[in-house]
Design a protein around this motif. Sequence first.
Motif, PDB file in Angstrom:
ATOM      1  N   GLY A 573       0.779  -1.223   0.000  1.00 48.04           N
ATOM      2  CA  GLY A 573       0.000   0.000   0.000  1.00 48.04           C
ATOM      3  C   GLY A 573       0.812   1.275   0.000  1.00 48.04           C
ATOM      4  N   GLY A 574       2.127   1.202  -0.172  1.00 49.45           N
ATOM      5  CA  GLY A 574       2.951   2.406  -0.178  1.00 49.45           C
ATOM      6  C   GLY A 574       2.692   3.261  -1.406  1.00 49.45           C
ATOM      7  N   THR A 575       2.532   4.575  -1.184  1.00 45.99           N
ATOM      8  CA  THR A 575       2.218   5.511  -2.272  1.00 45.99           C
ATOM      9  C   THR A 575       3.075   6.757  -2.128  1.00 45.99           C
ATOM     10  OG1 THR A 575      -0.071   4.724  -2.307  1.00 45.99           O
ATOM     11  CG2 THR A 575       0.386   6.790  -3.443  1.00 45.99           C
ATOM     12  N   VAL A 576       3.523   7.277  -3.268  1.00 51.70           N
ATOM     13  CA  VAL A 576       4.292   8.518  -3.316  1.00 51.70           C
ATOM     14  C   VAL A 576       3.579   9.476  -4.266  1.00 51.70           C
ATOM     15  CG1 VAL A 576       6.465   9.600  -3.988  1.00 51.70           C
ATOM     16  CG2 VAL A 576       6.482   7.379  -2.846  1.00 51.70           C
ATOM     17  N   VAL A 577       3.386  10.701  -3.821  1.00 46.95           N
ATOM     18  CA  VAL A 577       2.788  11.743  -4.652  1.00 46.95           C
ATOM     19  C   VAL A 577       3.827  12.833  -4.863  1.00 46.95           C
ATOM     20  CG1 VAL A 577       0.951  13.446  -4.879  1.00 46.95           C
ATOM     21  CG2 VAL A 577       0.466  11.249  -3.801  1.00 46.95           C
ATOM     22  N   VAL A 578       4.155  13.132  -6.121  1.00 40.95           N
ATOM     23  CA  VAL A 578       5.114  14.171  -6.446  1.00 40.95           C
ATOM     24  C   VAL A 578       4.375  15.306  -7.135  1.00 40.95           C
ATOM     25  CG1 VAL A 578       5.736  12.958  -8.596  1.00 40.95           C
ATOM     26  CG2 VAL A 578       7.242  14.732  -7.680  1.00 40.95           C
ATOM     27  N   ILE A 579       4.584  16.509  -6.659  1.00 38.52           N
ATOM     28  CA  ILE A 579       3.933  17.687  -7.227  1.00 38.52           C
ATOM     29  C   ILE A 579       4.925  18.352  -8.169  1.00 38.52           C
ATOM     30  CG2 ILE A 579       2.805  19.877  -6.716  1.00 38.52           C
ATOM     31  CD1 ILE A 579       2.073  18.765  -3.991  1.00 38.52           C
ATOM     32  N   ALA A 580       4.791  18.038  -9.456  1.00 37.90           N
ATOM     33  CA  ALA A 580       5.688  18.549 -10.492  1.00 37.90           C
ATOM     34  C   ALA A 580       5.048  18.288 -11.839  1.00 37.90           C
ATOM     35  CB  ALA A 580       7.061  17.881 -10.409  1.00 37.90           C
ATOM     36  N   GLU A 581       5.566  18.922 -12.868  1.00 37.94           N
ATOM     37  CA  GLU A 581       5.063  18.729 -14.223  1.00 37.94           C
ATOM     38  C   GLU A 581       5.228  17.264 -14.635  1.00 37.94           C
ATOM     39  OE1 GLU A 581       3.645  18.530 -17.709  1.00 37.94           O
ATOM     40  OE2 GLU A 581       3.445  20.434 -16.616  1.00 37.94           O
ATOM     41  N   PRO A 582       4.124  16.538 -14.897  1.00 44.30           N
ATOM     42  CA  PRO A 582       4.233  15.091 -15.133  1.00 44.30           C
ATOM     43  C   PRO A 582       5.014  14.710 -16.376  1.00 44.30           C
ATOM     44  CG  PRO A 582       1.970  15.724 -14.613  1.00 44.30           C
ATOM     45  CD  PRO A 582       2.729  16.983 -14.860  1.00 44.30           C
ATOM     46  N   THR A 583       5.099  15.587 -17.373  1.00 45.19           N
ATOM     47  CA  THR A 583       5.746  15.209 -18.625  1.00 45.19           C
ATOM     48  C   THR A 583       7.255  15.341 -18.589  1.00 45.19           C
ATOM     49  OG1 THR A 583       5.496  17.470 -19.488  1.00 45.19           O
ATOM     50  CG2 THR A 583       3.702  15.892 -19.928  1.00 45.19           C
ATOM     51  N   LEU A 584       7.808  15.932 -17.552  1.00 47.18           N
ATOM     52  CA  LEU A 584       9.256  16.099 -17.492  1.00 47.18           C
ATOM     53  C   LEU A 584       9.946  14.753 -17.288  1.00 47.18           C
ATOM     54  CD1 LEU A 584       9.511  19.329 -15.299  1.00 47.18           C
ATOM     55  CD2 LEU A 584       9.710  19.128 -17.781  1.00 47.18           C
ATOM     56  N   ARG A 585      11.130  14.624 -17.861  1.00 47.12           N
ATOM     57  CA  ARG A 585      11.834  13.344 -17.844  1.00 47.12           C
ATOM     58  C   ARG A 585      12.131  12.838 -16.434  1.00 47.12           C
ATOM     59  NH1 ARG A 585      17.306  13.360 -20.985  1.00 47.12           N
ATOM     60  NH2 ARG A 585      15.865  13.732 -22.710  1.00 47.12           N
ATOM     61  N   PRO A 586      12.648  13.657 -15.492  1.00 47.50           N
ATOM     62  CA  PRO A 586      12.888  13.126 -14.144  1.00 47.50           C
ATOM     63  C   PRO A 586      11.613  12.637 -13.461  1.00 47.50           C
ATOM     64  CG  PRO A 586      14.059  15.196 -14.468  1.00 47.50           C
ATOM     65  CD  PRO A 586      13.118  15.041 -15.618  1.00 47.50           C
ATOM     66  N   VAL A 587      10.481  13.319 -13.708  1.00 48.87           N
ATOM     67  CA  VAL A 587       9.224  12.894 -13.095  1.00 48.87           C
ATOM     68  C   VAL A 587       8.793  11.548 -13.667  1.00 48.87           C
ATOM     69  CG1 VAL A 587       6.824  13.529 -12.649  1.00 48.87           C
ATOM     70  CG2 VAL A 587       8.590  15.307 -12.750  1.00 48.87           C
ATOM     71  N   GLN A 588       8.908  11.383 -14.978  1.00 46.93           N
ATOM     72  CA  GLN A 588       8.551  10.108 -15.594  1.00 46.93           C
ATOM     73  C   GLN A 588       9.470   8.981 -15.123  1.00 46.93           C
ATOM     74  OE1 GLN A 588       5.945   9.115 -17.734  1.00 46.93           O
ATOM     75  NE2 GLN A 588       5.188  11.023 -16.838  1.00 46.93           N
ATOM     76  N   ALA A 589      10.753   9.286 -14.930  1.00 43.22           N
ATOM     77  CA  ALA A 589      11.681   8.265 -14.428  1.00 43.22           C
ATOM     78  C   ALA A 589      11.294   7.831 -13.025  1.00 43.22           C
ATOM     79  CB  ALA A 589      13.104   8.795 -14.452  1.00 43.22           C
ATOM     80  N   LEU A 590      10.810   8.768 -12.204  1.00 40.41           N
ATOM     81  CA  LEU A 590      10.356   8.414 -10.860  1.00 40.41           C
ATOM     82  C   LEU A 590       9.099   7.566 -10.927  1.00 40.41           C
ATOM     83  CD1 LEU A 590      10.609   8.768  -7.755  1.00 40.41           C
ATOM     84  CD2 LEU A 590       9.202  10.830  -7.997  1.00 40.41           C
ATOM     85  N   VAL A 591       8.155   7.916 -11.796  1.00 36.42           N
ATOM     86  CA  VAL A 591       6.909   7.162 -11.908  1.00 36.42           C
ATOM     87  C   VAL A 591       7.202   5.724 -12.311  1.00 36.42           C
ATOM     88  CG1 VAL A 591       4.760   6.950 -13.212  1.00 36.42           C
ATOM     89  CG2 VAL A 591       5.512   9.194 -12.391  1.00 36.42           C
ATOM     90  N   ARG A 592       8.102   5.526 -13.263  1.00 40.79           N
ATOM     91  CA  ARG A 592       8.434   4.176 -13.734  1.00 40.79           C
ATOM     92  C   ARG A 592       9.490   3.502 -12.856  1.00 40.79           C
ATOM     93  NH1 ARG A 592       9.022   7.142 -18.476  1.00 40.79           N
ATOM     94  NH2 ARG A 592      11.277   6.798 -18.355  1.00 40.79           N
TER      95      ARG A 592
END
Length: 713
Positions: A573-592
Motif C-alpha cells: 500500500g505504499g504511495t508517493v505523490v510528487v507535485i511537479a510537471e508530469p511530462t518532465l523526464r525526471p518525473v517520468q523516471a520516478l513514476v516508472r
Amino acid sequence: MSRENGREPGEQGEQLALIRETVRETKAERAKPRTWRGAALAPRLPVARVLVDKGPVHLDKLWDYAVPAAMDAEAQPGVRVRVRFGAGTGKVREGRREGGGLLDGYLVERIPESDYRGPLAALAQVVSPEPVLSEPLLALCRAVADRYAGSLADVLQLALPPRNAKAEAARFPVPPPPPAAPAPASWSRYPAGPAFLEALARGDAPRAVWTALPGPHWPAELATAVAATLASGRGALVVMPDGRSAARVEAALTELIGSGRHTLLVAESGPEERYRRWLAIRRGAVRAVVGTRAAMYAPVADLGLVAIWDDGNGSHSEIHAPHPHARDVLLLRAVHEKAACLVGDVGRTVEATQLVENGWARSLAADREVVRRVAPLVRTVDETEEARDEAARAARLPSLAWQTARQALARGPVLVQVPRRGYVPRLACGRCREPARCRHCAGPLEAQSQGSALCCGWCGQAAPDWACPECGGTRLRAQIVGARRTAEELGRAFPGVPVRTSGRDHILETVPDLPALVVSTPGAEPLAEGAGYAAALLLDGWALLGRPDLRAGEEALRRWLGAAALVRGQAEGGTVVVIAEPTLRPVQALVRWDPVGHAVRELAERAELGFPPVSRMASVAGRAEDVAGLLAAAELPADAEVLGPVPVPVPDPGRPRRPGDPPPGEEWERVLVRVRPGRGGALAAALKAAQAARLVKREGQPLRVRVDPLDLG
C-alpha cells in the motif's frame, strides 16, 4: 708493455702511479664520517628527500636534507619531520631557495647523495617514528594531485589526520581470522548478485555499478559485500555520504561478522579517537573501514574492495583544494591496488552510467518484475492543477495529496519532503512581486515564525516597517515556503495528528511506526521503524527542477528516489505523490522507477553537447587580465576548447563570503576549458605548470582553478 723490476717504464708508469694514489686518497676521504656543522651524518643513505607540507603548486617538489647520525634510526621513509626552509637551509633539487621558517614535512625516501652541489641543511626533528606515509598512499595522493591540478601537500593534508601522541602510544590487538563467506541473502534479488559475491570471496576484482532496490536492505547488502571480501583474506573500504548512513552500514556489518574486524571512520569521533582508529587501520589491526569522505584515503592493508554509496551526493566532493571527488579517488585506488569496485545507489548517476557504457564496470540491477513489486506506487500532480485546487490553499496540498496522506495516516507515518528549510525564507512584494530585501545590507527578508517580525537572513536586523521601494506596497507574499511553515500548515489541515520536522538544525534518526506527519528537507529524512512510511509527499518540485544547473534534473530525481525508497512497497500500500510537471523526464523516471534509463538518456544528450563526463573540463576564475594571462602561458592540449569568458556574479553586499566568491570590490571572469576524454591529465598538467610559473614570477592575483567542477554555472 715491458716491465723492469715490476715497475712501468717512463711517463705511463708515473701516470698510473698518480691515478692509484688519487684513488687511495678518495677512498680514505669517503671513509671519514661526514658532518654538518660539526655533527656527524648518517653513515648510510645520509640524504633525505622531504616533501614540505606547504601547499602552493610551485613548491610541489621534493627537497634534499642531510640526515644527522642521531636521527638515523628514526628518520625512515614515511615519518613526519620538521625542516628549516629558507635561504641557507634546505635546497630544492634544482638548487633554488625559497621561503623561510621551520615547517612540517614527510620524509619520502633516503638516498646516498644529492645532485645539489652545495651544502645541505639537516633535518631539524623527527616528529614521530610512526611511518604514516606509505608508498601506496603516496602514489595515490600523487595521482589525485595530478588529476586535479593540485599540489601533493594539499592532498596529503586531506589524506593524513593530524598527529596525536596519546593515540600513537596505544596498542592494538591481533586481528581475528577472516570470517566465513556469507550467504547471498537479499543479494539473490539481483541476477548477478550471488556471482558478484562469489568473485569477491575468491579474491577476484569484479567492478560493478549497483542500482539498489528501494527498501531497508541496502546497508546489509553492502555489509555482505564487505564480509565476502574479508573472507578472501583482503581488506575493504566503504565510503558513505554522511555519518548517519555510515553508522547504518557499520551496524549491519557488526551484526553480520561481529566486532573487531572493522572500524567506523567519521569526523564525529573526535581528533584523538579518529587518529587512533586510523592507526589501527595502518597497523593492520582492522581490515575493513566504513567512513565518510576523508576515509577514501584510509590505508587499508591488501585492499580488495572499494565501495561508494550515493556517489551523486554533493558531500562526496571535497570542499578544500584541489577538490577531489570520492568516486574518482576510489576508482584510482581500484586501478592502482587492483581491487574490486562497487558504485551503489538507489539511483544512477551519469558518471556511473559511463563506467558501464565504456565497459569498465558491469551493471548490477534487479529485473523489472522485482522492481515493480518492491517499489511504491508513484502518482503525479501538475503544479498548475495545484494552483486551481481549492483544497491546496489550506496546506499547499492538492486533493490527491491530501487524500493520500489522510488514508495513509491510518496505517503509519507519512513523509513530507520540502526543498527548503526555515519558515518563509523568501518573501516578495504582494503588489509588484519585487523581492523583499533588507535596507541595511540588501539581504533577503524572511519570517521566522507566524506573527514574528521580518528580519534579514544575512545580517539579522529586524524590518518591522518594511515598504517596497519600487511601488510602496506593504503587503508581502511568500516566494518559497520552508519546512517549518509547511509543518504549521499541515498541523492545521490534519488536527490531532503529530507533526515532526527534520532538517539541518535538528535531524531525526528514526520515527516510530505510528500515525504522524514527518516534514523533512532532502537528505534529512529519518527512518520509519517497522515496514517504512505508509506514504510520501514530494512538494514544490519546481524548486528542484528549476535550478539553472546542468545536473538539476539528475539531482531532483536523486532526492526524490532517496525519499521514496523509504516508503513501503506497492504491494503493502505504499504511495508517493510528487507535485511537479508530469511530462518532465525526471518525473517520468520516478513514476516508472527507472533511474538507469534516465541516466542513459542524460549521458547520450551530454555526449551530443560535449558536456562532462563525456568530456573533461576545467574552470579558471579570477580577474580578467589574470585569466587571460594564465591561458596565454599555459601549453594547453591542441584540441582544447575555451568557453567564455563570462562574468562571475558579484555577491550581494552583506552576504557572508563563500569559497570561490570574488574578493570585495573585484570583478571576476570565468572560463571553461574543455578537452576530449583521455586528455584530462594533459589539461591538468598544463594549468598546474602555468599556475606554478605565475607564482614563481609573482605575477597578478591568485586564480581559482578547478578540474571537473560539479557546477558549470
